[in-house]
Design a protein around this motif. Sequence first.
Motif, mmCIF file in Angstrom:
data_model
loop_
_atom_site.group_PDB
_atom_site.id
_atom_site.type_symbol
_atom_site.label_atom_id
_atom_site.label_comp_id
_atom_site.label_asym_id
_atom_site.label_seq_id
_atom_site.Cartn_x
_atom_site.Cartn_y
_atom_site.Cartn_z
ATOM 1 N N GLY A 50 0.651 -1.258 -0.085
ATOM 2 C CA GLY A 50 -0.030 0.078 0.032
ATOM 3 C C GLY A 50 0.887 1.279 0.057
ATOM 4 N N SER A 51 0.463 2.107 0.881
ATOM 5 C CA SER A 51 1.053 3.466 0.796
ATOM 6 C C SER A 51 2.471 3.518 0.927
ATOM 7 C CB SER A 51 0.659 4.111 2.304
ATOM 8 O OG SER A 51 1.398 5.442 2.425
ATOM 9 N N ASP A 52 2.720 4.577 -0.193
ATOM 10 C CA ASP A 52 4.313 4.881 -0.371
ATOM 11 C C ASP A 52 4.828 5.589 0.851
ATOM 12 O OD1 ASP A 52 4.769 3.427 -2.954
ATOM 13 O OD2 ASP A 52 3.640 4.983 -4.000
ATOM 14 N N THR A 53 4.005 6.429 1.397
ATOM 15 C CA THR A 53 4.457 7.110 2.682
ATOM 16 C C THR A 53 4.892 6.079 3.503
ATOM 17 O OG1 THR A 53 2.799 9.067 2.278
ATOM 18 C CG2 THR A 53 3.732 8.768 4.471
ATOM 19 N N LEU A 54 4.389 5.153 3.867
ATOM 20 C CA LEU A 54 4.486 4.085 4.727
ATOM 21 C C LEU A 54 5.449 3.137 4.449
ATOM 22 C CD1 LEU A 54 1.098 3.142 6.799
ATOM 23 C CD2 LEU A 54 3.442 3.610 7.720
ATOM 24 N N VAL A 55 5.779 3.015 3.306
ATOM 25 C CA VAL A 55 6.437 1.859 2.852
ATOM 26 C C VAL A 55 7.849 1.600 3.389
ATOM 27 C CG1 VAL A 55 7.714 2.696 0.765
ATOM 28 C CG2 VAL A 55 7.117 0.507 0.513
ATOM 29 N N ASN A 56 8.796 2.794 3.584
ATOM 30 C CA ASN A 56 10.192 2.842 4.409
ATOM 31 C C ASN A 56 9.674 2.315 5.678
ATOM 32 O OD1 ASN A 56 11.317 3.464 2.035
ATOM 33 N ND2 ASN A 56 11.764 5.500 2.634
ATOM 34 N N LEU A 57 8.781 2.670 6.572
ATOM 35 C CA LEU A 57 8.632 2.441 7.801
ATOM 36 C C LEU A 57 8.195 0.730 8.084
ATOM 37 C CD1 LEU A 57 8.388 3.233 10.761
ATOM 38 C CD2 LEU A 57 5.971 4.198 10.433
ATOM 39 N N ALA A 58 7.239 0.573 7.004
ATOM 40 C CA ALA A 58 6.857 -0.847 6.948
ATOM 41 C C ALA A 58 8.152 -1.912 6.906
ATOM 42 C CB ALA A 58 5.778 -0.709 5.582
ATOM 43 N N LEU A 59 9.027 -1.524 5.625
ATOM 44 C CA LEU A 59 10.143 -2.198 5.478
ATOM 45 C C LEU A 59 11.107 -2.263 6.905
ATOM 46 C CD1 LEU A 59 10.977 -1.046 1.927
ATOM 47 C CD2 LEU A 59 10.400 -3.299 2.594
ATOM 48 N N ALA A 60 11.184 -1.348 7.435
ATOM 49 C CA ALA A 60 12.155 -1.318 8.689
ATOM 50 C C ALA A 60 11.252 -2.027 9.750
ATOM 51 C CB ALA A 60 12.193 0.257 9.269
ATOM 52 N N TRP A 61 10.044 -2.051 9.865
ATOM 53 C CA TRP A 61 9.375 -3.116 10.696
ATOM 54 C C TRP A 61 9.415 -4.446 10.385
ATOM 55 C CZ3 TRP A 61 4.405 0.517 11.055
ATOM 56 C CH2 TRP A 61 4.450 1.327 11.965
ATOM 57 N N ALA A 62 9.421 -4.760 8.999
ATOM 58 C CA ALA A 62 9.292 -6.087 8.771
ATOM 59 C C ALA A 62 10.961 -6.819 8.966
ATOM 60 C CB ALA A 62 9.155 -6.176 7.194
ATOM 61 N N GLU A 63 12.017 -5.924 8.682
ATOM 62 C CA GLU A 63 13.353 -6.577 8.605
ATOM 63 C C GLU A 63 13.641 -6.542 10.156
ATOM 64 O OE1 GLU A 63 15.584 -3.175 6.732
ATOM 65 O OE2 GLU A 63 14.874 -4.029 4.712
ATOM 66 N N THR A 64 13.064 -5.685 10.851
ATOM 67 C CA THR A 64 13.549 -5.779 12.518
ATOM 68 C C THR A 64 12.668 -7.073 13.076
ATOM 69 O OG1 THR A 64 13.509 -3.544 12.453
ATOM 70 C CG2 THR A 64 13.572 -4.595 14.761
ATOM 71 N N TYR A 65 11.519 -7.195 12.581
ATOM 72 C CA TYR A 65 10.673 -8.163 13.432
ATOM 73 C C TYR A 65 11.159 -9.668 12.914
ATOM 74 C CZ TYR A 65 6.494 -10.828 14.812
ATOM 75 O OH TYR A 65 5.895 -11.864 15.094
ATOM 76 N N MET A 66 11.603 -9.878 11.648
ATOM 77 C CA MET A 66 12.313 -11.035 10.898
ATOM 78 C C MET A 66 13.544 -11.357 11.571
ATOM 79 S SD MET A 66 11.093 -11.253 6.984
ATOM 80 C CE MET A 66 11.577 -9.648 6.462
ATOM 81 N N ALA A 67 14.232 -10.316 11.879
ATOM 82 C CA ALA A 67 15.743 -10.509 12.573
ATOM 83 C C ALA A 67 15.335 -11.120 14.133
ATOM 84 C CB ALA A 67 16.234 -9.108 12.972
ATOM 85 N N LEU A 68 14.126 -10.716 14.688
ATOM 86 C CA LEU A 68 13.751 -11.121 16.265
ATOM 87 C C LEU A 68 13.191 -12.530 16.002
ATOM 88 C CD1 LEU A 68 12.477 -7.826 17.677
ATOM 89 C CD2 LEU A 68 14.672 -8.950 18.111
ATOM 90 N N HIS A 69 12.584 -12.745 15.026
ATOM 91 C CA HIS A 69 11.852 -13.908 14.618
ATOM 92 C C HIS A 69 11.998 -14.446 13.365
ATOM 93 C CE1 HIS A 69 9.179 -12.834 18.010
ATOM 94 N NE2 HIS A 69 9.330 -11.612 17.843
ATOM 95 N N PRO A 70 13.424 -15.174 13.293
ATOM 96 C CA PRO A 70 13.796 -15.673 12.052
ATOM 97 C C PRO A 70 12.562 -16.528 11.347
ATOM 98 C CG PRO A 70 15.324 -16.052 13.763
ATOM 99 C CD PRO A 70 14.162 -15.551 14.358
ATOM 100 N N GLU A 71 11.794 -17.128 12.018
ATOM 101 C CA GLU A 71 10.729 -18.028 11.304
ATOM 102 C C GLU A 71 9.557 -17.243 10.597
ATOM 103 O OE1 GLU A 71 8.845 -16.655 15.141
ATOM 104 O OE2 GLU A 71 10.812 -17.368 14.434
ATOM 105 N N ALA A 72 9.831 -15.839 10.933
ATOM 106 C CA ALA A 72 8.505 -15.110 10.093
ATOM 107 C C ALA A 72 9.040 -14.759 8.728
ATOM 108 C CB ALA A 72 8.464 -13.741 11.160
ATOM 109 N N ARG A 73 8.069 -14.706 7.882
ATOM 110 C CA ARG A 73 8.239 -14.306 6.346
ATOM 111 C C ARG A 73 7.372 -13.164 6.273
ATOM 112 N NH1 ARG A 73 11.985 -16.659 7.262
ATOM 113 N NH2 ARG A 73 13.010 -18.310 6.405
#
Length: 326
Positions: A75-98
């Motif tokens: 969705g939102s291009d305004t949110l995309v960088n924040l959403a990517l940062a959230w996803a990368e951080t969460y996957m680092a904490l939870h390696p099983e997550a995709r």
Amino acid sequence: MTTYCLVPILRVLCYIWQGIWLFSYPFFTRSRPTIRLLASLLLISPIWLLTSCGLDQATPNDDVPEAAQTIENKGSDTLVNLALAWAETYMALHPEARISVTGGGSGTGIAAMINGTVDIANASRAMKPEEISAAQTNGIEPVEFVVAGDAIAVVVHPSNPVDRLTLQQISDIYTGRITNWSQLGGEDRPIVLLSRESNSGTYVYFLENVIRLGNRNSELLFFPDTLLMPSSEGISTEVRQNPNAIGYDGLGYVTPDQKMLAVARDADGPYVLPSVETVNDGSYPISRPLYMYTAGELTGDGKAYLDWILDKGQSIVPELGFVPLK
């Protein structure tokens, strides 16, 4: 595992057994029916064993758990960088997550959520009544989450001497009533208008709350000469290169080589620059919530991810120029 290793041995035994059978065939054909039946069973038994082993061999990993399901976020291009940062951080904490994150605009993400092709839609505006109706027609009840706050900054080239505007002046600029910087105390230069495209939530918010000044009965539109840019980066690039340009963008996308203008609700002021602090205290007049929408209540991995965003994930928000939830 043991059966899998025995397959080559059983295959050799099967060949030997078949050889013995062929060599002894004349004897068995002259024997009693009981002996012939026994011989037939002895011939079939190694083949049956070999077939059974083959089945085991084809599925040696029956006990391996299924791969984690990917959480689709769009969705939102305004949110995309924040959403990517959230996803990368969460996957680092939870390696099983995709987690897969893509932009495309708020309207694109909401449409994908309505069509059932994403788990989470990012939006820099609230869903429209017709979008909610379309979702309900598809049997979907959208659930809204406010995930951060944002300020929309009005930006110009650093060489532009104009440093403040009222909301009314911004509306007049973007509707073609003011066309030259000299009308605002600047140089005698034509104003070049920059905007996001119409599928952007930032475009919709700016149209409704700045150009139309929050008046729902207003039919004002962007001036036809407005250049529609496909992304926040497109606006940033044009502003940096064009001393006559004016644009607007989410605070998190403003770079040091752009000049932010102080904005006032009216001519009496105060004129306020956008920041995390002025969004939180309500003094900056062009601020908004940022949303995530889901098709009903999420469960499992999706719910765990959203819960994390609304809690520990808020620590990332100010690092990208957005406003965390209070």
